[in-house]
Design a protein around this motif. Structure first.
Motif, PDB file in Angstrom:
ATOM      1  N   ILE A  78     -31.170  39.913 -45.026  1.00 18.75           N
ATOM      2  CA  ILE A  78     -30.056  40.868 -44.869  1.00 18.75           C
ATOM      3  C   ILE A  78     -29.797  41.601 -46.192  1.00 18.75           C
ATOM      4  O   ILE A  78     -29.535  42.801 -46.210  1.00 18.75           O
ATOM      5  CB  ILE A  78     -28.776  40.154 -44.371  1.00 18.75           C
ATOM      6  CG1 ILE A  78     -28.991  39.525 -42.998  1.00 18.75           C
ATOM      7  CG2 ILE A  78     -27.608  41.140 -44.296  1.00 18.75           C
ATOM      8  CD1 ILE A  78     -27.873  38.579 -42.558  1.00 18.75           C
ATOM      9  N   LEU A  79     -29.895  40.865 -47.325  1.00 18.02           N
ATOM     10  CA  LEU A  79     -29.686  41.486 -48.645  1.00 18.02           C
ATOM     11  C   LEU A  79     -30.705  42.596 -48.892  1.00 18.02           C
ATOM     12  O   LEU A  79     -30.352  43.686 -49.352  1.00 18.02           O
ATOM     13  CB  LEU A  79     -29.796  40.426 -49.751  1.00 18.02           C
ATOM     14  CG  LEU A  79     -28.579  39.531 -49.985  1.00 18.02           C
ATOM     15  CD1 LEU A  79     -28.913  38.411 -50.959  1.00 18.02           C
ATOM     16  CD2 LEU A  79     -27.415  40.347 -50.524  1.00 18.02           C
TER      17      LEU A  79
ATOM     18  N   SER B 276     -29.997  45.521 -46.531  1.00 18.33           N
ATOM     19  CA  SER B 276     -28.802  46.255 -46.936  1.00 18.33           C
ATOM     20  C   SER B 276     -29.109  47.197 -48.099  1.00 18.33           C
ATOM     21  O   SER B 276     -28.641  48.345 -48.121  1.00 18.33           O
ATOM     22  CB  SER B 276     -27.705  45.263 -47.320  1.00 18.33           C
ATOM     23  OG  SER B 276     -26.555  45.942 -47.718  1.00 18.33           O
ATOM     24  N   THR B 277     -29.904  46.708 -49.070  1.00 13.18           N
ATOM     25  CA  THR B 277     -30.279  47.554 -50.213  1.00 13.18           C
ATOM     26  C   THR B 277     -31.094  48.754 -49.738  1.00 13.18           C
ATOM     27  O   THR B 277     -30.842  49.899 -50.152  1.00 13.18           O
ATOM     28  CB  THR B 277     -31.085  46.736 -51.237  1.00 13.18           C
ATOM     29  OG1 THR B 277     -30.284  45.632 -51.664  1.00 13.18           O
ATOM     30  CG2 THR B 277     -31.462  47.571 -52.450  1.00 13.18           C
TER      31      THR B 277
ATOM     32  N   LEU C 193     -31.117  50.096 -46.739  1.00 15.90           N
ATOM     33  CA  LEU C 193     -30.231  50.987 -45.969  1.00 15.90           C
ATOM     34  C   LEU C 193     -29.385  51.847 -46.894  1.00 15.90           C
ATOM     35  O   LEU C 193     -29.203  53.043 -46.662  1.00 15.90           O
ATOM     36  CB  LEU C 193     -29.305  50.157 -45.066  1.00 15.90           C
ATOM     37  CG  LEU C 193     -29.875  49.624 -43.754  1.00 15.90           C
ATOM     38  CD1 LEU C 193     -28.891  48.663 -43.108  1.00 15.90           C
ATOM     39  CD2 LEU C 193     -30.178  50.772 -42.806  1.00 15.90           C
TER      40      LEU C 193
END
Lengths: 104, 260
Positions: free
Chosen positions: A92-93, A96-97, A99
């Protein structure tokens, strides 16, 4: 009540404490040295900015490194459910970066 | 509590820094606070690392959603929602002041969630305190919201995580504080990479802010161990009320209060 064995939990805590204290310490030293060098004028400024930037990058990377360390520790302790959860957080990290950059 | 919510107004109102650069510095400050003080909490066995990694799935997912939603939801609406959440949290924490360490146990007595139970040493009362995790789904939902608002407002959202753990998961306040502090770095890291690549993290501003944050966080972590839970809860209630007032001002258009 089921609780993890103290020794295993304490070892994990010690490793994470070591990583975070050493990591944030190294980051602070880099930033502090960079800031001192900035005071010596334009000739030292580019190197100084590089040191401060390296310190900041190290600081930003620390939480991700911490999650990765937790995942590896859980894996070695054969706690596969928690290792999987750590891998999910890492994924997810990264997502997220990516995105955030794409939305930039 | 993270420093993020204080850094942005200080940098924009006092130092005249651009708001995007201020938010970038604020995110670095949040990570610095989290990493700088986490070691102390881990050594004191106040942090529940298993619970933290479980809750981080929700906070990072919320932060990723926040990154996607940024620019879609209007900022005044966000501030109004934030103010409401802070006021409700302050009220809930105030109501539970007399029940600081002895939480009534409910929910299932066995199952996977019991693996998240733990103990912590409370120096204020001189003994170990066992606690159980309750209402995990409610905690996860609140953490998702905290992560979402964190990414949208550029804060660590410790002010939301601690009340969520305190009221939904029924954690002792010291465990809530330590575990929240451990988690906010990861929540902030979910957006920090993007901010850095975009150039919103300026070394000349973020560097000193990070340095000051680590020193402040180390001092705060040492003080937390010696403070009585009820006093700590009262400090949080006052901080929540002050922040709620700031948010109400921002929601009705007094934007400079938050530097937004």
């Amino acid at each position: 009540m089921t609780t993890p064995t103290c020794s295993a939990a304490d070892r994990l805590n010690s490793r994470l404490a070591w990583l975070l204290s050493r990591g944030s310490g190294a980051s602070c030293w880099l930033i502090a040295i960079g800031m001192v060098l900035r005071m010596f004028g334009a000739s030292a400024r580019s190197g100084a900015d590089g040191l401060v930037s390296t310190g900041i990058v190290l600081l930003i990377a620390l939480p991700t490194l911490r999650v990765a360390t937790m995942g590896v520790c859980f894996l070695f302790r054969r706690e596969f459910d928690f290792a999987l959860i750590a891998a999910l957080v890492l994924a997810i990290l990264v997502a997220s970066t990516l995105l955030g950059v794409a939305a930039g | 509590m993270s420093s993020g919510i204080f850094i942005v107004p200080i940098l924009t109102l006092i130092a005249g820094v651009d708001v995007r650069v201020a938010i970038g510095a604020s995110i670095v400050s949040v990570i610095a606070c989290s990493c700088g003080s986490a070691a102390s909490f881990l050594k004191e066995r106040l942090t529940n690392v298993r619970l933290a990694i479980v809750l981080e799935t929700a906070t990072t997912l919320g932060a990723a959603s926040g990154v996607l939603l940024s620019g879609v939801v209007s900022v005044p609406v966000l501030y109004a929602v934030f103010a409401m959440v802070l006021l409700v949290s302050a009220w809930q924490m105030l109501m539970r002041r007399g029940n600081a360490t002895a939480h009534p146990h409910g929910g299932p007595t066995d199952g996977w969630v019991r693996r998240l139970d733990s103990v912590y040493p409370d120096r204020a009362i001189g003994s170990d305190v066992a606690y159980r995790i309750e209402r995990l789904p409610a905690g996860l939902a609140l953490m998702y919201g905290a992560g979402l608002l964190s990414a949208l407002l550029g804060i660590g959202s410790g002010v939301l995580k601690i009340p969520a753990m305190d009221t939904a998961l029924r954690l002792p306040i010291k465990v809530s504080s330590a575990t929240s502090n451990f988690m906010i770095g990861v929540t902030a890291a979910a957006s920090a990479g993007a901010y850095f690549i975009r150039g919103a993290i300026v070394p000349a501003i973020a560097g000193p802010v990070a340095l000051g944050s680590v020193v402040g966080a180390l001092l705060g972590a040492r003080l937390l161990v010696f403070i009585a839970p009820n006093k700590l809860r009262l400090v949080f209630v006052v901080a929540l009320l002050v922040l709620a007032i700031q948010m109400v001002f921002a929601a009705v258009g007094v934007r400079r209060v938050l530097g937004a």
